[in-house]
Design an enzyme around this catalytic site. Structure first.
Site, short mmCIF file in Angstrom:
data_model
loop_
_atom_site.label_atom_id
_atom_site.label_comp_id
_atom_site.label_asym_id
_atom_site.label_seq_id
_atom_site.Cartn_x
_atom_site.Cartn_y
_atom_site.Cartn_z
N ASP A 10 0.87 -1.18 0.00
CA ASP A 10 0.00 0.00 0.00
C ASP A 10 0.90 1.23 0.00
O ASP A 10 2.12 1.12 0.19
CB ASP A 10 -0.90 0.00 1.25
CG ASP A 10 -1.79 1.23 1.33
OD1 ASP A 10 -2.38 1.60 0.29
OD2 ASP A 10 -1.88 1.87 2.40
N SER A 11 0.30 2.40 -0.16
CA SER A 11 1.09 3.62 -0.11
C SER A 11 1.57 3.91 1.32
O SER A 11 2.48 4.71 1.51
CB SER A 11 0.24 4.80 -0.60
OG SER A 11 -0.92 4.91 0.21
N TYR A 42 -0.75 8.46 -2.53
CA TYR A 42 -0.81 8.19 -3.96
C TYR A 42 -2.04 8.86 -4.60
O TYR A 42 -2.06 9.12 -5.79
CB TYR A 42 -0.96 6.68 -4.22
CG TYR A 42 0.28 5.82 -4.07
CD1 TYR A 42 1.46 6.31 -3.52
CD2 TYR A 42 0.26 4.50 -4.49
CE1 TYR A 42 2.58 5.49 -3.39
CE2 TYR A 42 1.36 3.68 -4.36
CZ TYR A 42 2.52 4.17 -3.81
OH TYR A 42 3.61 3.34 -3.70
N GLY A 43 -3.06 9.04 -3.79
CA GLY A 43 -4.41 9.34 -4.30
C GLY A 43 -4.60 10.64 -5.04
O GLY A 43 -5.60 10.81 -5.74
N CYS A 73 -4.50 -1.40 -1.79
CA CYS A 73 -4.55 0.04 -2.02
C CYS A 73 -5.64 0.30 -3.06
O CYS A 73 -5.54 -0.15 -4.20
CB CYS A 73 -3.20 0.51 -2.54
SG CYS A 73 -3.17 2.26 -2.98
N THR A 75 -6.33 2.98 -4.53
CA THR A 75 -5.85 3.87 -5.58
C THR A 75 -5.14 3.07 -6.68
O THR A 75 -5.43 3.24 -7.87
CB THR A 75 -4.91 4.93 -4.97
OG1 THR A 75 -5.63 5.61 -3.95
CG2 THR A 75 -4.42 5.90 -6.00
N GLU A 151 -2.43 8.60 8.54
CA GLU A 151 -0.96 8.48 8.58
C GLU A 151 -0.37 9.22 9.77
O GLU A 151 0.72 8.91 10.24
CB GLU A 151 -0.33 9.01 7.28
CG GLU A 151 -0.57 8.12 6.06
CD GLU A 151 0.22 6.80 6.09
OE1 GLU A 151 1.36 6.78 6.59
OE2 GLU A 151 -0.34 5.78 5.62
N CYS A 185 -10.90 3.15 0.08
CA CYS A 185 -9.46 3.32 0.30
C CYS A 185 -9.15 2.54 1.56
O CYS A 185 -9.90 2.62 2.55
CB CYS A 185 -9.16 4.80 0.48
SG CYS A 185 -7.56 5.15 1.23
N THR A 186 -8.06 1.79 1.54
CA THR A 186 -7.80 0.89 2.68
C THR A 186 -7.40 1.64 3.96
O THR A 186 -7.37 1.03 5.02
CB THR A 186 -6.70 -0.13 2.31
OG1 THR A 186 -5.56 0.58 1.80
CG2 THR A 186 -7.21 -1.12 1.28
N HIS A 187 -7.09 2.91 3.84
CA HIS A 187 -6.86 3.68 5.08
C HIS A 187 -8.17 3.94 5.83
O HIS A 187 -8.17 4.11 7.04
CB HIS A 187 -6.25 5.05 4.75
CG HIS A 187 -4.77 5.05 4.49
ND1 HIS A 187 -4.22 4.51 3.36
CD2 HIS A 187 -3.73 5.53 5.23
CE1 HIS A 187 -2.90 4.67 3.39
NE2 HIS A 187 -2.59 5.30 4.52
N1 DGL Z 1 -4.60 3.13 1.08
C1 DGL Z 1 -4.57 3.88 -0.16
C2 DGL Z 1 -5.84 3.57 -0.94
O1 DGL Z 1 -6.44 2.54 -0.65
C3 DGL Z 1 -4.31 5.30 0.15
C4 DGL Z 1 -4.11 6.11 -1.05
C5 DGL Z 1 -3.20 7.28 -0.93
O2 DGL Z 1 -2.05 7.07 -0.63
O3 DGL Z 1 -3.67 8.39 -1.21
O4 DGL Z 1 -6.27 4.25 -1.83
#
Ligand code: DGL
Length: 270
Positions: A10-11, A42-43, A73, A75, A151, A185-187
């Protein structure tokens, strides 16, 4: 049977929502996790950049001889939806499992999707849901401040900042009578308590990380890749920036001290 580790990336911290569920379902499996903390988020980046980052992340995991790759992720899974096609090992992103879980959960066919700007812009969740449930109504919203909140450890539903940001992004969806909301988004599952409180008990929240872990478990079984039962598993975590911040927030989320298992890598050189 295959005793090699499962690769998850993931990011940043978000993919741990998949790791936690994988560990619960498959406690014997070793996991290699890569969180691109030096380049998160990343988004809000272009498709080309997201694809390039994801290719480097996958090259890193392949160098660890993983038996499967999970792009945990939203994204990557939507802005580079075809990225796993060329891999020599099984691969999954999060869009397909999360969309399937939402279609299974909804009663009124009205599904909300929240994700990063790149995810919502790709239309990938809408497309998948439409394939599985033609006629479903999909309401989407991007929530760019959720990832930096997570984060930085802001996940407490009682925190005023968390509450305000959640309300600010979800207000438009709340009026749309959705009965299911994909945390695309997994966050975002790390904010599930705050999101659930705001949306109310009648809305089912779909955790894209956990749904993906369940799907990955099915894939492993299908390909006969489950490991032999063992006494102890070993998870290893790699990040592309300081290890300290990741260790402490990830440790709290996973409920164990992982500080000795987090290593920094130079992802740009791959
Ligand atoms: N966990 C990432 C996702 O599922 C986060 C994306 C990001 O870094 O913006 O999209």
């Amino acid at each position: 049977m295959n005793n090699a580790p499962i690769g998850v990336f993931d990011s940043g911290l978000g993919g741990l929502t998949a790791v936690r569920e994988l560990h619960r379902l498959l406690p014997d499996e070793n996991i290699v996790y890569f969180g691109d903390t030096g380049r998160v988020p990343y988004g809000n980046r272009s498709r080309e950049t997201i694809r390039r980052y994801a290719e480097q992340d996958m090259r890193f995991l392949l160098s660890k001889d993983v038996k499967m790759i999970i792009a945990a992720c939203g994204t990557v899974s939507s802005a580079a939806a075809d990225i796993g096609a060329e891999l020599p090992i099984p691969y999954t992103g999060v869009v397909r499992p999360a969309a399937a879980a939402a279609v299974e959960a909804t009663h009124n066919g009205r599904i909300g999707v929240i994700g990063t700007a790149a995810t919502i812009g790709s239309g990938e969740y809408r497309r998948r849901i439409g394939e599985l449930m033609p006629g479903a109504q999909v309401v989407e919203q991007f929530c760019p401040l959720f990832v930096p909140l997570v984060e930085n450890g802001f996940t407490d539903a009682d925190d005023d900042v968390v509450r305000l940001v959640v309300e600010r992004y979800l207000r438009p969806i709340k009026g749309e009578d959705v009965d299911t909301l994909i945390l695309g988004c997994t966050h975002y599952p790390m904010l599930a308590e705050a999101i659930g409180r705001y949306m109310g008990d009648s809305v089912v929240l779909v955790d894209s990380g956990a749904a993906t872990a369940r799907y990955a478990c099915e894939l492993l079984t299908k390909h006969d890749l489950r490991c032999e039962p063992r006494e102890q598993c070993r998870h290893r975590f790699y990040v592309s920036d300081r290890t300290e911040g990741f260790s402490s927030i990830a440790g709290i989320f996973l409920g164990e001290d992982i500080s000795g298992d987090v290593v920094r890598v130079d992802i740009d050189s791959l």
